[in-house]
Motif scaffolding. Structure first.
Motif, PDB file in Angstrom:
ATOM      1  N   LEU A 230      14.717   0.853 -11.642  1.00  0.00           N
ATOM      2  CA  LEU A 230      14.810  -0.279 -11.332  1.00  0.00           C
ATOM      3  C   LEU A 230      15.567  -0.810 -10.393  1.00  0.00           C
ATOM      4  CD1 LEU A 230      15.822  -1.816 -14.949  1.00  0.00           C
ATOM      5  CD2 LEU A 230      13.904  -2.857 -13.216  1.00  0.00           C
ATOM      6  N   LEU A 231      16.976  -0.508  -9.728  1.00  0.00           N
ATOM      7  CA  LEU A 231      17.114  -0.240  -8.834  1.00  0.00           C
ATOM      8  C   LEU A 231      16.945   0.015  -6.941  1.00  0.00           C
ATOM      9  CD1 LEU A 231      20.187  -1.082  -7.233  1.00  0.00           C
ATOM     10  CD2 LEU A 231      20.763   0.749  -7.089  1.00  0.00           C
ATOM     11  N   THR A 232      15.929   1.909  -7.372  1.00  0.00           N
ATOM     12  CA  THR A 232      15.372   1.597  -5.703  1.00  0.00           C
ATOM     13  C   THR A 232      14.075   0.955  -6.271  1.00  0.00           C
ATOM     14  OG1 THR A 232      14.460   3.643  -6.989  1.00  0.00           O
ATOM     15  CG2 THR A 232      15.905   3.750  -5.943  1.00  0.00           C
ATOM     16  N   CYS A 233      13.457   0.248  -6.872  1.00  0.00           N
ATOM     17  CA  CYS A 233      12.276  -0.076  -6.864  1.00  0.00           C
ATOM     18  C   CYS A 233      11.983  -1.700  -6.349  1.00  0.00           C
ATOM     19  CB  CYS A 233      10.878   0.033  -7.905  1.00  0.00           C
ATOM     20  SG  CYS A 233      10.871   1.030  -8.325  1.00  0.00           S
ATOM     21  N   THR A 234      13.515  -2.246  -6.522  1.00  0.00           N
ATOM     22  CA  THR A 234      13.362  -3.934  -6.756  1.00  0.00           C
ATOM     23  C   THR A 234      13.839  -4.011  -4.597  1.00  0.00           C
ATOM     24  OG1 THR A 234      14.670  -4.242  -8.768  1.00  0.00           O
ATOM     25  CG2 THR A 234      15.541  -5.851  -7.182  1.00  0.00           C
ATOM     26  N   ILE A 235      14.425  -3.170  -4.837  1.00  0.00           N
ATOM     27  CA  ILE A 235      15.381  -2.989  -3.135  1.00  0.00           C
ATOM     28  C   ILE A 235      13.828  -2.309  -2.487  1.00  0.00           C
ATOM     29  CG2 ILE A 235      15.941  -1.189  -1.637  1.00  0.00           C
ATOM     30  CD1 ILE A 235      18.661  -1.105  -3.234  1.00  0.00           C
ATOM     31  N   ALA A 236      13.186  -1.574  -2.960  1.00  0.00           N
ATOM     32  CA  ALA A 236      11.858  -1.523  -2.188  1.00  0.00           C
ATOM     33  C   ALA A 236      10.994  -2.915  -2.214  1.00  0.00           C
ATOM     34  CB  ALA A 236      10.421  -0.264  -2.517  1.00  0.00           C
ATOM     35  N   ALA A 237      10.925  -3.511  -3.404  1.00  0.00           N
ATOM     36  CA  ALA A 237       9.923  -4.883  -3.397  1.00  0.00           C
ATOM     37  C   ALA A 237      10.470  -5.669  -2.203  1.00  0.00           C
ATOM     38  CB  ALA A 237      10.270  -5.387  -5.288  1.00  0.00           C
ATOM     39  N   LEU A 238      12.292  -6.624  -2.538  1.00  0.00           N
ATOM     40  CA  LEU A 238      12.456  -6.740  -1.055  1.00  0.00           C
ATOM     41  C   LEU A 238      12.277  -6.663   0.476  1.00  0.00           C
ATOM     42  CD1 LEU A 238      16.235  -7.226  -3.065  1.00  0.00           C
ATOM     43  CD2 LEU A 238      14.861  -9.613  -2.526  1.00  0.00           C
ATOM     44  N   LYS A 239      12.286  -5.584   0.514  1.00  0.00           N
ATOM     45  CA  LYS A 239      12.151  -5.087   2.267  1.00  0.00           C
ATOM     46  C   LYS A 239      10.017  -4.676   2.271  1.00  0.00           C
ATOM     47  CE  LYS A 239      15.893  -1.457   2.199  1.00  0.00           C
ATOM     48  NZ  LYS A 239      15.980   0.135   2.628  1.00  0.00           N
ATOM     49  N   VAL A 240       9.440  -5.233   0.744  1.00  0.00           N
ATOM     50  CA  VAL A 240       7.883  -4.955   1.470  1.00  0.00           C
ATOM     51  C   VAL A 240       7.397  -4.919   2.852  1.00  0.00           C
ATOM     52  CG1 VAL A 240       7.085  -6.821  -0.124  1.00  0.00           C
ATOM     53  CG2 VAL A 240       5.780  -4.523   0.066  1.00  0.00           C
ATOM     54  N   PHE A 241       6.847  -3.868   3.259  1.00  0.00           N
ATOM     55  CA  PHE A 241       5.966  -4.906   4.916  1.00  0.00           C
ATOM     56  C   PHE A 241       5.128  -4.333   4.425  1.00  0.00           C
ATOM     57  CE2 PHE A 241       4.806  -3.909   8.847  1.00  0.00           C
ATOM     58  CZ  PHE A 241       5.853  -5.442   9.243  1.00  0.00           C
ATOM     59  N   GLY A 242       4.546  -2.965   4.598  1.00  0.00           N
ATOM     60  CA  GLY A 242       3.267  -2.240   5.162  1.00  0.00           C
ATOM     61  C   GLY A 242       2.424  -2.479   4.485  1.00  0.00           C
ATOM     62  N   PRO A 243       1.991  -2.497   2.369  1.00  0.00           N
ATOM     63  CA  PRO A 243       1.011  -3.682   2.405  1.00  0.00           C
ATOM     64  C   PRO A 243       0.916  -5.478   2.563  1.00  0.00           C
ATOM     65  CG  PRO A 243       2.464  -2.701   0.618  1.00  0.00           C
ATOM     66  CD  PRO A 243       3.354  -2.460   2.147  1.00  0.00           C
ATOM     67  N   ILE A 244       1.961  -5.372   3.066  1.00  0.00           N
ATOM     68  CA  ILE A 244       1.226  -6.834   2.961  1.00  0.00           C
ATOM     69  C   ILE A 244       0.706  -7.078   5.074  1.00  0.00           C
ATOM     70  CG2 ILE A 244       2.698  -9.615   4.505  1.00  0.00           C
ATOM     71  CD1 ILE A 244       2.781  -8.402   1.230  1.00  0.00           C
ATOM     72  N   PHE A 245       1.466  -6.213   5.580  1.00  0.00           N
ATOM     73  CA  PHE A 245       1.124  -5.974   7.193  1.00  0.00           C
ATOM     74  C   PHE A 245      -0.228  -5.786   6.798  1.00  0.00           C
ATOM     75  CE2 PHE A 245       0.147  -4.278  11.017  1.00  0.00           C
ATOM     76  CZ  PHE A 245       0.090  -4.666  11.899  1.00  0.00           C
ATOM     77  N   VAL A 246      -1.559  -4.745   6.197  1.00  0.00           N
ATOM     78  CA  VAL A 246      -2.303  -3.974   5.918  1.00  0.00           C
ATOM     79  C   VAL A 246      -3.584  -4.971   5.509  1.00  0.00           C
ATOM     80  CG1 VAL A 246      -3.829  -2.071   5.731  1.00  0.00           C
ATOM     81  CG2 VAL A 246      -0.911  -1.460   6.131  1.00  0.00           C
ATOM     82  N   LEU A 247      -2.229  -5.591   4.189  1.00  0.00           N
ATOM     83  CA  LEU A 247      -3.535  -6.450   3.081  1.00  0.00           C
ATOM     84  C   LEU A 247      -4.432  -7.413   4.554  1.00  0.00           C
ATOM     85  CD1 LEU A 247      -2.566  -4.669  -0.450  1.00  0.00           C
ATOM     86  CD2 LEU A 247      -4.712  -4.321   1.004  1.00  0.00           C
ATOM     87  N   THR A 248      -3.027  -8.333   4.137  1.00  0.00           N
ATOM     88  CA  THR A 248      -2.865 -10.044   4.109  1.00  0.00           C
ATOM     89  C   THR A 248      -2.067 -10.264   5.325  1.00  0.00           C
ATOM     90  OG1 THR A 248      -0.930 -10.192   3.106  1.00  0.00           O
ATOM     91  CG2 THR A 248      -3.031 -10.434   1.782  1.00  0.00           C
ATOM     92  N   ARG A 249      -1.227  -9.824   6.122  1.00  0.00           N
ATOM     93  CA  ARG A 249      -0.727 -10.226   7.008  1.00  0.00           C
ATOM     94  C   ARG A 249       0.248 -11.536   6.826  1.00  0.00           C
ATOM     95  NH1 ARG A 249      -2.619  -8.563  12.869  1.00  0.00           N
ATOM     96  NH2 ARG A 249      -3.002  -5.643  11.443  1.00  0.00           N
TER      97      ARG A 249
END
Lengths: 273, 287
Positions: B215-234
């Motif tokens: 839960l901790l590592t995935c929550t941090i990853a979700a807060l940082k998420v960049f790559g999928p947003i950049f590639v899929l939708t900007r």
């Protein structure tokens, strides 16, 4: 549950597995279709033959060989350098137990949790100032430090358990600290170090944000950056897009298969942290 | 070895110097820049807390955090919940009735998306979801603009992230289950406990540490998420999938609002450090 029930459970889990790997299969079969075949037969039909023009065209268009080489050079350098730094740090922290080691460990841990966004612009600015912008070296330096921060944290815990008697025996035999490190600590910790090495390699390969910011030209970009930036470009048709996806997927799966045994062990090591 | 430990400091010197140059100085520069108006060239102009007060009133900023909450659900909560059931089912049901080989083969298939660079996962799905030639519309017969419809885009990105993340908890939880004492399960079976009862009363409590880590590592990853947003939708369409990391990137490199971008990045860093701290506190209090 007996009889048909247990088969129902298996069936449900298999269906989910098929859903999970479905995109991989779809990408693979459509990357080898001609555009004409794709538009007449759709994505689900098996290809009539191997049409490799899409892949070859795309390969040349993005100079994929260069991208692979860049990714490889960066990932290999980072993994080796970061393991070296992690070992040096963990030697001082885990075995040497230097003063203030707890605060140093917390510092490394915080560094690993910080979002790269909060370092990105200054790194971009500093890289330009020292003439490293748009060089592979810039990404190598930055990623080495970030990976070593995690490696130090993990390895300090491992070396904290290192049997002291061995080192004391070596000291009596007149081995200095550097000699003890190279001749005793490193060989004995080799399994952990190889897990770290593989992890650093794959994590660096997969990295997107910092390479995107630091590498701008065709000659320096890595595979994920080049393909990620091209995604959704106008000139990409259906088969070229799947060729792009396939070229991105294949190295990742290759690493997975090569390193699988060490990896599953490594994921567990990471979980215990 | 009983001599002074001072000499060990030498081994830290290379890292501390690099650490200073790559982490400490840039982080402080970022905090400093967040108090200025700066386009990236010329001299930054000190404006105090203006960027932060502007943030508080910026609708895009608040929306981007709401989308982050959605991504925490998609990247941490849902994969953990499904991952627990899958790991338990693979471990003590499939593993025992159909053999461990079947269980590991299924686990490998669930894990496969995790080996992809997240940007490449975006490339794969960007193609699958393309409105005119994408495989999803062609197969389903739907004509949806999955990533281009503002009402649909965030849900689509969330679904892609569930697909991407699911394998991670499954692998971690299955590893954790290996250290659970089998006698617990045997005792529960003698008492005639159902599978769900065993799941709730043995499996979940026994692998609590793993659940926390995931839960901790995935929550941090979700807060940082960049790559999928950049590639899929900007971040688009409009603002529909804007997240803080992409919002700061936009201000840094496209709008030349370096000061404002730095303020966003600083707030994000603060939130992540606080979330990490809270998680670790809760974990410490657990028995």
């Amino acid at each position: 549950m007996r009889g048909p029930g247990r088969w129902a459970v298996l069936f449900a889990l298999v269906v989910l597995a098929v859903v999970m790997i479905f995109p991989f299969a779809i990408v693979a079969i459509n990357a080898v279709k001609s555009p004409a075949e794709y538009s007449s037969q759709g994505p689900l039909s098996l290809p009539d033959g191997l049409y490799l023009r899409g892949i070859v065209d795309f390969w040349h268009r993005v100079e994929f060989g260069t991208k692979l080489w860049n990714s490889f050079v960066i990932s290999a350098s980072v993994s080796v350098l970061a393991v070296v730094l992690s070992v040096l740090n963990a030697y001082a922290l885990g075995i040497g137990r230097v003063k203030g080691r707890l605060s140093i460990l917390v510092l490394f841990l915080v560094a690993n949790t910080l979002p790269q966004e909060s370092l990105a612009y200054p790194l971009y600015y500093l890289a330009k100032a020292v003439g490293l912008y748009d060089t592979r070296l810039s990404v190598i330096v930055v990623m080495t430090v970030i990976q070593a921060a995690f490696g130090t944290y993990l390895l300090s815990a491992v070396l904290g358990q290192f049997p002291k008697e061995i080192l004391e025996a070596a000291a009596i035999d007149g081995a200095g600290r550097l000699r003890s490190l190279v001749r005793i600590v490193v060989p004995i910790s080799r399994p952990t170090l190889s897990v770290l090495l593989i992890f650093f390699f794959i994590w660096t390969w997969n990295e997107f944000f910092l390479p995107l910011i630091l590498l701008i030209s065709n000659d320096t970009q890595t595979v994920p950056v080049a393909l990620g930036v091209l995604q959704g470009e106008r000139y990409m048709d259906a088969t070229m897009s799947s060729a792009s996806a396939l070229l991105g997927v294949v190295p990742a799966i290759a690493f997975f298969l090569i390193f699988q045994r060490t990896l599953t062990r490594g994921v567990t090591v990471g979980a215990i942290k | 070895m009983r001599g002074p430990t001072r000499g060990y400091w030498l081994y830290l010197v290379p890292s501390l110097l690099l650490f200073l140059a790559v982490i400490v100085v840039p982080f402080l520069m970022n905090v400093g820049a967040s108090f200025t108006r700066w386009s990236g060239v010329g001299t930054p102009r000190w404006i105090g807390f203006d960027n932060y007060t502007r943030l508080l009133g910026d609708e895009r900023f608040w929306e981007s955090f709401q989308h982050n909450v959605g991504l925490i659900v998609a990247m941490a909560v849902v994969p953990t919940a499904i991952g627990l059931v899958l790991a338990a089912a693979l471990f003590d049901y499939i593993g025992r009735r159909f053999g461990t080989r079947t269980a590991s083969a299924l686990r490998a298939m669930y894990y496969l998306p995790q080996v992809l660079p997240v940007a490449i996962a975006g490339v794969v799905w960007g193609w699958m979801l393309h409105p005119s030639y994408g495989a999803v519309n062609q197969i389903s017969g739907l004509e949806l603009d999955w990533l281009g419809d503002p009402d649909l885009a965030l849900a689509t990105v969330m679904a892609v992230m569930v697909w991407f993340q699911l394998g991670y908890p499954v692998v971690i939880f299955m590893a954790g289950l290996q250290r659970v004492d089998p006698s617990y399960y045997e005792a529960a079976e003698i008492d005639g406990a159902s599978w769900w009862r065993k799941f709730w009363h043995i499996t979940v409590p026994q692998i609590r540490p793993e659940i926390f880590v995931v839960l901790l590592t995935c929550t941090i990853a979700a807060l940082k998420v960049f790559g999928p947003i950049f590639v899929l939708t900007r971040g688009g369409p409009g603002n529909a999938t804007m997240v803080p990391s992409y919002f700061s990137y936009l201000n840094f490199f496209q709008k030349s609002n370096v000061g404002y971008g730095s303020a966003i990045a600083t707030v994000l860093a603060l939130i992540i450090v606080v979330v990490t701290f809270l998680f670790l506190r809760v974990q410490e209090r657990e028995p």
